[in-house]
Design a protein around this motif. Structure first.
Motif, PDB file in Angstrom:
ATOM      1  N   SER A 138       0.859  -1.181   0.000  1.00 18.36           N
ATOM      2  CA  SER A 138       0.000   0.000   0.000  1.00 18.36           C
ATOM      3  C   SER A 138       0.900   1.237   0.000  1.00 18.36           C
ATOM      4  N   THR A 139       0.501   2.293   0.690  1.00 18.88           N
ATOM      5  CA  THR A 139       1.297   3.509   0.773  1.00 18.88           C
ATOM      6  C   THR A 139       0.918   4.303   2.009  1.00 18.88           C
ATOM      7  N   SER A 140       1.889   4.965   2.604  1.00 21.29           N
ATOM      8  CA  SER A 140       1.610   5.835   3.746  1.00 21.29           C
ATOM      9  C   SER A 140       0.964   7.158   3.330  1.00 21.29           C
ATOM     10  N   ILE A 141       0.840   7.390   2.020  1.00 21.04           N
ATOM     11  CA  ILE A 141       0.140   8.575   1.524  1.00 21.04           C
ATOM     12  C   ILE A 141      -1.300   8.617   2.046  1.00 21.04           C
ATOM     13  N   LEU A 142      -1.872   7.447   2.348  1.00 18.54           N
ATOM     14  CA  LEU A 142      -3.234   7.415   2.873  1.00 18.54           C
ATOM     15  C   LEU A 142      -3.351   8.215   4.168  1.00 18.54           C
ATOM     16  N   GLY A 143      -2.289   8.251   4.950  1.00 23.44           N
ATOM     17  CA  GLY A 143      -2.300   9.033   6.176  1.00 23.44           C
ATOM     18  C   GLY A 143      -1.831  10.461   5.979  1.00 23.44           C
ATOM     19  N   LEU A 144      -1.043  10.709   4.948  1.00 21.94           N
ATOM     20  CA  LEU A 144      -0.456  12.039   4.721  1.00 21.94           C
ATOM     21  C   LEU A 144      -1.381  12.966   3.945  1.00 21.94           C
ATOM     22  N   GLN A 145      -2.170  12.389   3.044  1.00 21.61           N
ATOM     23  CA  GLN A 145      -3.160  13.168   2.281  1.00 21.61           C
ATOM     24  C   GLN A 145      -2.542  14.333   1.512  1.00 21.61           C
ATOM     25  N   PHE A 146      -1.421  14.074   0.849  1.00 23.62           N
ATOM     26  CA  PHE A 146      -0.796  15.094   0.014  1.00 23.62           C
ATOM     27  C   PHE A 146      -1.698  15.438  -1.170  1.00 23.62           C
ATOM     28  N   PRO A 147      -1.787  16.721  -1.540  1.00 23.58           N
ATOM     29  CA  PRO A 147      -2.471  17.079  -2.780  1.00 23.58           C
ATOM     30  C   PRO A 147      -1.830  16.359  -3.972  1.00 23.58           C
ATOM     31  N   ALA A 148      -2.636  16.100  -4.985  1.00 20.99           N
ATOM     32  CA  ALA A 148      -2.228  15.452  -6.244  1.00 20.99           C
ATOM     33  C   ALA A 148      -2.160  13.927  -6.138  1.00 20.99           C
ATOM     34  N   TYR A 149      -2.374  13.378  -4.954  1.00 22.23           N
ATOM     35  CA  TYR A 149      -2.276  11.930  -4.765  1.00 22.23           C
ATOM     36  C   TYR A 149      -3.639  11.242  -4.656  1.00 22.23           C
ATOM     37  N   ALA A 150      -4.733  11.938  -4.941  1.00 25.37           N
ATOM     38  CA  ALA A 150      -6.058  11.380  -4.670  1.00 25.37           C
ATOM     39  C   ALA A 150      -6.306  10.073  -5.424  1.00 25.37           C
ATOM     40  N   ALA A 151      -6.034  10.057  -6.715  1.00 24.52           N
ATOM     41  CA  ALA A 151      -6.326   8.858  -7.516  1.00 24.52           C
ATOM     42  C   ALA A 151      -5.464   7.680  -7.073  1.00 24.52           C
ATOM     43  N   TYR A 152      -4.195   7.961  -6.804  1.00 24.85           N
ATOM     44  CA  TYR A 152      -3.281   6.902  -6.359  1.00 24.85           C
ATOM     45  C   TYR A 152      -3.678   6.405  -4.971  1.00 24.85           C
ATOM     46  N   ALA A 153      -3.946   7.350  -4.046  1.00 23.13           N
ATOM     47  CA  ALA A 153      -4.320   6.960  -2.686  1.00 23.13           C
ATOM     48  C   ALA A 153      -5.615   6.153  -2.687  1.00 23.13           C
ATOM     49  N   ALA A 154      -6.550   6.517  -3.561  1.00 23.96           N
ATOM     50  CA  ALA A 154      -7.805   5.769  -3.644  1.00 23.96           C
ATOM     51  C   ALA A 154      -7.542   4.317  -4.018  1.00 23.96           C
ATOM     52  N   SER A 155      -6.619   4.112  -4.953  1.00 24.23           N
ATOM     53  CA  SER A 155      -6.319   2.743  -5.368  1.00 24.23           C
ATOM     54  C   SER A 155      -5.677   1.951  -4.233  1.00 24.23           C
ATOM     55  N   LYS A 156      -4.846   2.603  -3.448  1.00 21.58           N
ATOM     56  CA  LYS A 156      -4.182   1.898  -2.359  1.00 21.58           C
ATOM     57  C   LYS A 156      -5.110   1.698  -1.155  1.00 21.58           C
ATOM     58  N   GLY A 157      -6.088   2.590  -0.996  1.00 22.24           N
ATOM     59  CA  GLY A 157      -7.118   2.337   0.015  1.00 22.24           C
ATOM     60  C   GLY A 157      -7.866   1.056  -0.301  1.00 22.24           C
ATOM     61  N   ALA A 158      -8.120   0.841  -1.594  1.00 20.93           N
ATOM     62  CA  ALA A 158      -8.758  -0.402  -2.017  1.00 20.93           C
ATOM     63  C   ALA A 158      -7.869  -1.603  -1.735  1.00 20.93           C
ATOM     64  N   VAL A 159      -6.568  -1.445  -1.944  1.00 23.34           N
ATOM     65  CA  VAL A 159      -5.619  -2.535  -1.668  1.00 23.34           C
ATOM     66  C   VAL A 159      -5.707  -2.934  -0.192  1.00 23.34           C
ATOM     67  N   GLU A 160      -5.725  -1.949   0.697  1.00 19.40           N
ATOM     68  CA  GLU A 160      -5.785  -2.261   2.128  1.00 19.40           C
ATOM     69  C   GLU A 160      -7.086  -2.979   2.475  1.00 19.40           C
TER      70      GLU A 160
END
Length: 244
Positions: A138-160
């Motif tokens: 997955s990615t720790s971006i899910l906790g960081l919520q950086f701008p520009a990462y929404a589409a990627y973070a959404a995919s990794k939320g699904a992975v978790e």
């Protein structure tokens, strides 16, 4: 003599996946080096493993293609006799703000990251031998919520979500299923396109004040895949130096 464990690692031709394959091999597993397009890089990983006395084979597979993934597992069973460990390290990252994001990029990234993870998990829970381990990335971006990462973070939320549910669905088989969520890690892919100031800023963010290394992530994966990680199950392990 105990049976040698067999690991299938996707995305293993470079970056974090490459190091995971090398680390698992160094700890005694035979390794199937899954790759999408970089045949030369995958062959190099196999050479490094075999030159160190290990056993490895490279197999091409688009992880979102269920027939290709089935063939990847078939190769592991034909070459080494079965599958004990599956690590899904393959993935794509496309960045951009929601308002401007290209939906074709969204679909192609989610095809790999969401459908691909689902396909690999499906094959893993069907085939991994009792006593085995499955690890997704997955990615720790899910906790960081950086701008520009929404589409990627959404995919990794699904992975978790998929990973933690899979852990409950293999009840009774002594199979662990976990996900590792790296923070900023110094891979070629991560460093590409970033100026020195950006890299330095990201390196200073965790309390340990450095970027992660592929070895840091591979060590965590090897722990979950090995004998010392048997009581860790259905968890998200955030390997990020304390950034979140």
């Amino acid at each position: 003599m105990s049976q040698q464990r067999v690991a299938v690692v996707t995305g293993a031709s470079r970056g974090i996946g490459r190091q995971i394959a090398l680390t698992l091999a160094s700890r005694g597993s035979a390794v199937v080096v899954g790759y999408a397009g970089r045949e030369d890089a995958a062959a190099q990983v196999v050479r490094e493993v075999t030159e160190a006395g290990g056993r490895a084979v490279a197999v091409q597979a688009d992880i979102a293609d269920e027939k290709a993934v089935a063939a990847l597992f078939d190769a592991a069973e034909a070459e080494f006799g079965g599958v004990d460990v599956v690590v899904n390290s393959a993935g794509r990252m496309v960045l951009g703000p929601i308002a401007e994001f290209d939906l074709d990029d969204l679909d192609s990234m989610h095809r790999t990251n969401i459908r691909g993870t689902f396909v690999v998990l499906r094959e893993a829970v069907r085939r991994v031998r009792d006593g085995g381990a499955v690890v997704t990335l997955s990615t720790s971006i899910l906790g960081l919520q950086f701008p520009a990462y929404a589409a990627y973070a959404a995919s990794k939320g699904a992975v978790e979500a998929m990973t933690l549910i899979a852990a409950r669905e293999v009840r009774g088989r002594d199979i662990t299923v976990n996900t590792v969520a790296p923070g900023p890690t110094a891979t070629e892919l991560f460093l590409e396109g970033k100026d020195e100031a950006t890299v330095e800023r990201l390196a200073k963010t965790p309390p340990l004040e450095r970027l992660g290394t592929p070895q840091d992530i591979a060590g965590a994966v090897a722990f979950l895949a090995g004998p010392d990680g048997r009581w860790v199950n259905g968890q998200v392990l955030r390997v990020n130096g304390g950034i979140v």
